[in-house]
Design a protein around this motif. Structure first.
Motif, short mmCIF file in Angstrom:
data_model
loop_
_atom_site.label_atom_id
_atom_site.label_comp_id
_atom_site.label_asym_id
_atom_site.label_seq_id
_atom_site.Cartn_x
_atom_site.Cartn_y
_atom_site.Cartn_z
N THR A 195 -76.31 -77.41 0.74
CA THR A 195 -76.76 -76.62 1.88
C THR A 195 -78.24 -76.88 2.13
OG1 THR A 195 -76.69 -74.39 2.83
CG2 THR A 195 -77.40 -74.57 0.54
N SER A 196 -78.79 -76.21 3.12
CA SER A 196 -80.21 -76.37 3.45
C SER A 196 -81.04 -75.38 2.64
CB SER A 196 -80.44 -76.14 4.95
OG SER A 196 -79.97 -74.86 5.32
N PRO A 197 -82.32 -75.68 2.41
CA PRO A 197 -83.17 -74.81 1.57
C PRO A 197 -83.27 -73.38 2.08
CG PRO A 197 -84.23 -76.93 1.93
CD PRO A 197 -83.03 -76.90 2.82
N ASP A 198 -83.18 -73.17 3.40
CA ASP A 198 -83.35 -71.82 3.92
C ASP A 198 -82.21 -70.88 3.55
OD1 ASP A 198 -81.91 -73.56 5.82
OD2 ASP A 198 -81.74 -71.74 7.00
N ARG A 199 -81.11 -71.42 3.04
CA ARG A 199 -79.98 -70.58 2.63
C ARG A 199 -80.03 -70.20 1.15
NH1 ARG A 199 -75.39 -70.25 5.89
NH2 ARG A 199 -75.56 -71.36 7.87
N ILE A 200 -80.98 -70.75 0.40
CA ILE A 200 -81.06 -70.49 -1.03
C ILE A 200 -81.85 -69.21 -1.29
CG2 ILE A 200 -81.84 -71.37 -3.26
CD1 ILE A 200 -79.53 -72.94 -2.08
N ARG A 201 -81.31 -68.37 -2.15
CA ARG A 201 -81.98 -67.15 -2.56
C ARG A 201 -81.95 -67.03 -4.09
NH1 ARG A 201 -82.55 -67.50 2.15
NH2 ARG A 201 -82.38 -65.90 3.78
N VAL A 202 -82.89 -66.31 -4.63
CA VAL A 202 -82.90 -65.96 -6.06
C VAL A 202 -83.00 -64.45 -6.14
CG1 VAL A 202 -84.25 -66.04 -8.19
CG2 VAL A 202 -83.92 -68.12 -6.86
N ALA A 203 -82.20 -63.86 -7.03
CA ALA A 203 -82.25 -62.41 -7.21
C ALA A 203 -82.18 -62.08 -8.69
CB ALA A 203 -81.08 -61.74 -6.47
N GLY A 210 -83.67 -83.59 1.79
CA GLY A 210 -84.15 -82.23 1.63
C GLY A 210 -83.09 -81.20 1.38
N ARG A 211 -81.80 -81.57 1.49
CA ARG A 211 -80.76 -80.60 1.23
C ARG A 211 -80.66 -80.30 -0.26
NH1 ARG A 211 -75.71 -82.92 4.57
NH2 ARG A 211 -76.61 -84.89 3.81
N VAL A 212 -80.24 -79.07 -0.57
CA VAL A 212 -80.17 -78.60 -1.94
C VAL A 212 -78.71 -78.61 -2.41
CG1 VAL A 212 -80.56 -76.63 -3.47
CG2 VAL A 212 -82.21 -77.16 -1.66
N ILE A 213 -78.51 -79.05 -3.64
CA ILE A 213 -77.18 -79.02 -4.25
C ILE A 213 -77.20 -78.09 -5.46
CG2 ILE A 213 -75.45 -80.35 -5.51
CD1 ILE A 213 -76.11 -82.73 -3.79
N ILE A 214 -76.21 -77.22 -5.53
CA ILE A 214 -75.96 -76.38 -6.71
C ILE A 214 -74.63 -76.85 -7.30
CG2 ILE A 214 -75.53 -74.05 -7.56
CD1 ILE A 214 -77.10 -73.00 -5.16
N ALA A 215 -74.59 -77.07 -8.60
CA ALA A 215 -73.35 -77.56 -9.21
C ALA A 215 -73.09 -76.88 -10.55
CB ALA A 215 -73.40 -79.08 -9.40
N VAL A 216 -71.80 -76.75 -10.87
CA VAL A 216 -71.36 -76.15 -12.13
C VAL A 216 -70.28 -77.02 -12.75
CG1 VAL A 216 -70.26 -74.14 -13.20
CG2 VAL A 216 -71.90 -73.81 -11.35
N ALA A 217 -70.42 -77.33 -14.04
CA ALA A 217 -69.39 -78.04 -14.79
C ALA A 217 -68.47 -77.02 -15.43
CB ALA A 217 -70.03 -78.93 -15.85
N ASP A 229 -92.69 -74.17 5.76
CA ASP A 229 -93.63 -75.00 6.49
C ASP A 229 -93.52 -74.67 7.97
OD1 ASP A 229 -94.55 -76.15 4.20
OD2 ASP A 229 -93.20 -77.85 4.27
N GLU A 230 -94.11 -75.50 8.81
CA GLU A 230 -94.16 -75.19 10.23
C GLU A 230 -92.77 -75.06 10.86
OE1 GLU A 230 -96.59 -77.96 12.22
OE2 GLU A 230 -98.44 -77.38 11.22
N LYS A 231 -91.85 -75.95 10.47
CA LYS A 231 -90.55 -75.97 11.12
C LYS A 231 -89.45 -75.31 10.29
CE LYS A 231 -91.50 -80.09 13.91
NZ LYS A 231 -91.04 -81.46 14.26
N SER A 232 -89.38 -75.64 9.02
CA SER A 232 -88.29 -75.12 8.20
C SER A 232 -88.67 -75.16 6.73
CB SER A 232 -87.02 -75.94 8.43
OG SER A 232 -87.22 -77.28 8.02
N PRO A 233 -87.99 -74.35 5.89
CA PRO A 233 -88.29 -74.36 4.45
C PRO A 233 -88.00 -75.72 3.83
CG PRO A 233 -87.02 -72.43 5.06
CD PRO A 233 -87.00 -73.34 6.25
N ASN A 243 -97.15 -69.66 0.76
CA ASN A 243 -95.99 -69.99 1.58
C ASN A 243 -94.72 -70.22 0.76
OD1 ASN A 243 -96.69 -72.42 0.43
ND2 ASN A 243 -96.53 -73.61 2.31
N ILE A 244 -94.77 -69.98 -0.55
CA ILE A 244 -93.57 -70.12 -1.39
C ILE A 244 -92.66 -68.92 -1.13
CG2 ILE A 244 -92.70 -70.08 -3.76
CD1 ILE A 244 -95.09 -71.78 -4.55
N ARG A 245 -91.39 -69.21 -0.87
CA ARG A 245 -90.43 -68.14 -0.56
C ARG A 245 -89.53 -67.83 -1.75
NH1 ARG A 245 -92.99 -65.69 2.25
NH2 ARG A 245 -91.18 -64.45 2.86
N VAL A 246 -89.03 -68.86 -2.41
CA VAL A 246 -88.08 -68.71 -3.52
C VAL A 246 -88.54 -69.60 -4.66
CG1 VAL A 246 -85.72 -69.24 -4.28
CG2 VAL A 246 -86.09 -68.15 -2.07
N ALA A 247 -88.43 -69.11 -5.90
CA ALA A 247 -88.81 -69.93 -7.05
C ALA A 247 -87.98 -69.55 -8.26
CB ALA A 247 -90.30 -69.78 -7.37
#
Length: 244
Positions: free
Chosen positions: A57-65, A178-185, A123-127, A142-146
């Motif tokens: 997915t794109s970085p703007d959809r990633i959240r940490v809680a 720039g797309r982010v991948i999350i994976a689980v084995a 950034d100016e246009k997108s995360p 400007n860091i949103r998620v870490a």
């Protein structure tokens, strides 16, 4: 005689083509929700049936809680997300070890100088997403998620030197676009094979990738209009990575 030879040759060609088609099917990302794709791969190494579920997915959809310990399915439901996986390491008291940040706010501090940090910044246009060594990370407004965890698996396309350990795995990677991948084995895989999978062009093809907590913590909960999948561990975890 020539007739039988042609039949054998044709049969061999069809069998070869079928094998190629099944192998090629692993290269296909399936759209399971707007802006979210899924792919299932077979683990490299010993030829076993271990599989890896990957979401892109794109970085703007990633959240940490973080908060009260929950299993991935409960995290997903609580935050009304499409998917949830376990996050980083935590101590004996169930408190996350290392940096966590959400919506530009630090939830927990950096832990030493080891491991690595995944983060997104506005950034100016997108995360945009990055993975860096902890010692190179600097907090910026400007860091949103870490999320701090480790070890780092791949750096600039190169598989890093890793310990020969086997466990279930969860990880994060960033592709060149720039797309982010999350994976689980879903079962044990060596840390080296896990890293090779992230780096390989025929695998997840990420020039940078970070290992998250694994073993009994590894878990995934996915719920979309077209797909439902739960890789359970039976262990509640104090933080999560979400796809909103």
């Amino acid at each position: 005689m020539r007739y039988w030879f042609l039949l054998v040759l044709l049969g061999g060609a069809l069998a070869w083509g079928g094998t190629r088609w099944r192998a090629h099917s692993d290269d296909v990302w399936e759209r399971i929700a707007p802006g979210v794709e899924m792919r299932t791969l077979r683990a490299p190494g010993d030829g076993s049936a271990r599989s890896i579920v990957a979401l892109r997915t794109s970085p703007d959809r990633i959240r940490v809680a973080m908060g009260a310990a929950r299993e991935a399915e409960a995290w997903r439901k609580t935050f009304k997300a499409l998917a949830a996986v376990n996050g980083g390491y935590y101590d004996a008291e169930g408190k996350p070890l290392g940096l966590r940040a959400s919506r530009g706010q630090k939830l927990s501090p950096l832990h030493g100088k080891a491991w690595g940090v995944f983060y997104t910044r506005s950034d100016e246009k997108s995360p945009k997403a990055r993975i860096v060594a902890t010692e190179k990370f600097k907090w910026r407004s400007n860091i949103r998620v870490a999320l701090q965890c480790g070890p780092r698996l791949v750096e600039n396309g190169k598989v890093l030197k890793l310990k020969p350990q086997w466990a279930r795995r969860t990880g994060l990677g960033i592709q060149r676009d720039g797309r982010v991948i999350i994976a689980v084995a879903d079962s044990e895989i060596s840390l080296t094979d896990w890293a090779k999978l992230w780096a390989s062009p025929s695998g997840l093809n990420c020039p940078d990738a970070l290992n998250l907590d694994g073993g009994p913590s590894s878990q995934l909960s996915l719920q979309t209009a077209s797909r439902q999948l739960h890789l359970r561990s039976g262990r509640a975890v104090p933080d999560t990575v979400l796809i909103k």
